[in-house]
Design a protein around this motif. Structure first.
Motif, mmCIF file in Angstrom:
data_model
loop_
_atom_site.group_PDB
_atom_site.id
_atom_site.type_symbol
_atom_site.label_atom_id
_atom_site.label_comp_id
_atom_site.label_asym_id
_atom_site.label_seq_id
_atom_site.Cartn_x
_atom_site.Cartn_y
_atom_site.Cartn_z
ATOM 1 N N GLN A 114 -1.730 -2.226 -6.282
ATOM 2 C CA GLN A 114 -1.638 -0.778 -6.116
ATOM 3 C C GLN A 114 -2.543 -0.312 -4.983
ATOM 4 O O GLN A 114 -2.189 0.593 -4.226
ATOM 5 C CB GLN A 114 -2.026 -0.061 -7.413
ATOM 6 C CG GLN A 114 -1.829 1.447 -7.365
ATOM 7 C CD GLN A 114 -0.396 1.854 -7.057
ATOM 8 O OE1 GLN A 114 0.542 1.422 -7.728
ATOM 9 N NE2 GLN A 114 -0.209 2.678 -6.028
ATOM 10 N N GLY A 115 -3.692 -0.956 -4.838
ATOM 11 C CA GLY A 115 -4.576 -0.634 -3.723
ATOM 12 C C GLY A 115 -3.929 -0.930 -2.389
ATOM 13 O O GLY A 115 -4.094 -0.178 -1.418
ATOM 14 N N CYS A 116 -3.163 -2.016 -2.328
ATOM 15 C CA CYS A 116 -2.454 -2.356 -1.096
ATOM 16 C C CYS A 116 -1.407 -1.297 -0.777
ATOM 17 O O CYS A 116 -1.255 -0.879 0.376
ATOM 18 C CB CYS A 116 -1.796 -3.726 -1.256
ATOM 19 S SG CYS A 116 -0.928 -4.313 0.226
ATOM 20 N N ILE A 117 -0.697 -0.838 -1.806
ATOM 21 C CA ILE A 117 0.303 0.216 -1.612
ATOM 22 C C ILE A 117 -0.368 1.487 -1.098
ATOM 23 O O ILE A 117 0.093 2.107 -0.131
ATOM 24 C CB ILE A 117 1.051 0.505 -2.927
ATOM 25 C CG1 ILE A 117 1.928 -0.694 -3.311
ATOM 26 C CG2 ILE A 117 1.906 1.770 -2.801
ATOM 27 C CD1 ILE A 117 2.592 -0.568 -4.670
ATOM 28 N N ASP A 118 -1.461 1.869 -1.750
ATOM 29 C CA ASP A 118 -2.168 3.083 -1.333
ATOM 30 C C ASP A 118 -2.676 2.956 0.094
ATOM 31 O O ASP A 118 -2.612 3.916 0.882
ATOM 32 C CB ASP A 118 -3.345 3.345 -2.280
ATOM 33 C CG ASP A 118 -2.899 3.735 -3.675
ATOM 34 O OD1 ASP A 118 -1.735 4.143 -3.833
ATOM 35 O OD2 ASP A 118 -3.714 3.633 -4.614
#
Length: 216
Positions: free
Chosen positions: A115-119
């Motif tokens: 999710q951090g990568c997406i953000d």
């Protein structure tokens, strides 16, 4: 080291409980493990997430798995640049020294790293773009795969698909290690990609023939 403190009491109590029960009942087995060394059949690369309990999922005992955990179960590409590489070192030891027969990459649902990568890719996490962010630079391994899921509108599905792409990225990068590729070609090592749904207890395995993850 003045900052090192005594173990929290609840952990100390759990240890004494384990020593008095599980260890006491299997003392001979533990001593054999200590004297004979480890001979795991498989290495599992999983996420650091505390909800992913590798040994419980497979009902494994001590000595069965050589386990390495990192953020988002990622393996970087082979890069012998003289720097320190914890994940690459673990893979090298498992394959070259322990000679494991199976190398398993285990991804999971609700992965915070993914999710951090997406953000980060959506410009919602500028702190991860900082050069000083260890998490951000680690997620750069997965960042190119964001393009595959960028157009998925449902956030949960987008995350789920990138979680599976994280597994695929690691499998692809493992094959850049020459001694991994050689053992795979010789039939001495097999690679496996798994994804588990934490809430549902589901487990999916990547099928090279169908090019998708299927329920186990």
């Amino acid at each position: 080291m003045d900052n090192a403190k005594p173990l929290p009491s609840y952990l100390a109590q759990r240890y004494h409980g384990w020593k008095a029960t599980t260890y006491a009942e299997n003392q001979a087995w533990y001593r054999r493990l200590a004297s004979d060394g480890q001979h795991p059949r498989a290495m599992v690369i999983s996420c650091c997430d505390s909800r992913v309990h590798v040994t419980s999922i497979f009902g494994a005992d001590q000595g069965e798995f050589f386990i390495h955990r990192n953020i988002a179960n990622l393996v970087p590409a082979f890069s012998p640049d003289g720097q320190q590489h914890g994940t690459s070192a673990a893979v090298e030891y498992a394959v070259q020294s322990l000679k494991v027969a199976h190398l398993i990459v285990l991804g999971h649902s609700s992965c915070g790293g993914v999710q951090g990568c997406i953000d980060m890719c959506q410009g919602k996490a500028p702190q991860l773009d900082e050069k000083s962010s260890f998490v951000g630079r680690w997620m750069d391994i997965l960042r190119p795969k964001y393009e595959i899921v960028a157009d998925i509108k449902d956030r949960e599905e987008q995350a789920r698909q990138l979680e599976k792409q994280a597994v695929m990225t690691s499998l692809e990068n493992l094959m850049t290690f020459p001694w991994v590729a050689d053992k795979v070609k010789e039939g001495k090592l097999t690679l496996h990609g798994l994804w588990t749904d934490i809430g549902e207890g589901g487990l999916e395995c990547y099928s090279a023939d169908k090019e998708l993850f299927l329920p186990v």
